[in-house]
Design an enzyme around this catalytic site. Structure first.
Site: not given
Length: 220
Positions: A125, A129
């Site tokens: 994750y 990002k």
């Protein structure tokens, strides 16, 4: 500057639904375009709801001729099912939106990222990002604002056990999040939305990064 047009992606999410209300009630905007998969069921004279196929956004290039773009897109592995599908929603779609908006002369691009965004992170994750931020930084806008909130508080459409548990800890023991741990303090989705709206009204040219504590300061 009055009479602006805003475009928002992710208007049904925790931050996006709050941000949409700010934009619709703001005197700075005469028109708010919301690109969605399905109708959000809001009737407002300023709202121009466009149901689009996010896999073929180039077919709707004319709607990206706006002043300010707000991107709140994001999903979870539980909803997306696979990492590839999650990457498409969290990275590919925002980058495509940014490129189309830039090509049509949009001045400002405001993006919701994550506190731990890092393109070199071993955590999927955070790496995702981080890669998103890298891509967005390469696209020319007068202003690029990247918001990195910590744990988000607020009512979501789906249940997230981890967020509920962390929110309970924050609510019962807020003293744990002071001093050097202030940046980990949970933040309301509405506060992030408020900060995004307010930043869009400022003349802050170039790239601007907003960590969670700064978001709280601006939008709290």
């Amino acid at each position: 500057m009055a009479g602006k047009t805003a475009l928002i992606a992710g208007a049904t999410g925790l931050i996006g639904k709050e941000l949409l209300q700010f934009l619709l009630s703001a005197s700075e905007y005469d028109k708010v375009i919301a690109i969605v998969r399905r109708s959000i069921g809001i009737d407002h004279p300023k709202l121009d709801e466009r149901m689009v196929d996010f896999d073929h956004l180039d077919q709707y290039s004319e709607i990206f001729a706006v002043d300010d773009v707000f991107c709140c897109l994001g999903t979870t592995i539980k909803k997306a099912k696979t990492k590839d599908a999650m990457w498409k929603i969290d990275v590919d779609y925002p980058v495509t939106i940014a490129k189309l908006a830039s090509s049509k002369g949009a001045r400002k691009f405001l993006l919701v990222s994550s506190m731990n965004a890092d393109p070199d992170s071993p955590i999927f994750y955070s790496k995702m990002k981080g890669k998103l931020e890298e891509e967005i930084k390469q696209i020319p806008f007068e202003t690029t604002a990247i918001f990195r909130p910590s744990l988000l508080l607020g009512e979501r459409d789906e249940f997230r056990l981890g967020e509920r548990a962390a929110a309970a800890i924050f609510t019962k023991m807020p003293f744990l999040f002071g001093g050097p741990f202030k940046k980990y303090k949970a933040i309301e989705g509405r506060t992030v939305a408020s900060a995004m709206y307010q930043v869009a009204q400022k003349d802050t040219a170039g790239l601007n990064l907003y960590p969670s504590e700064k978001i709280q300061e601006i939008g709290g």
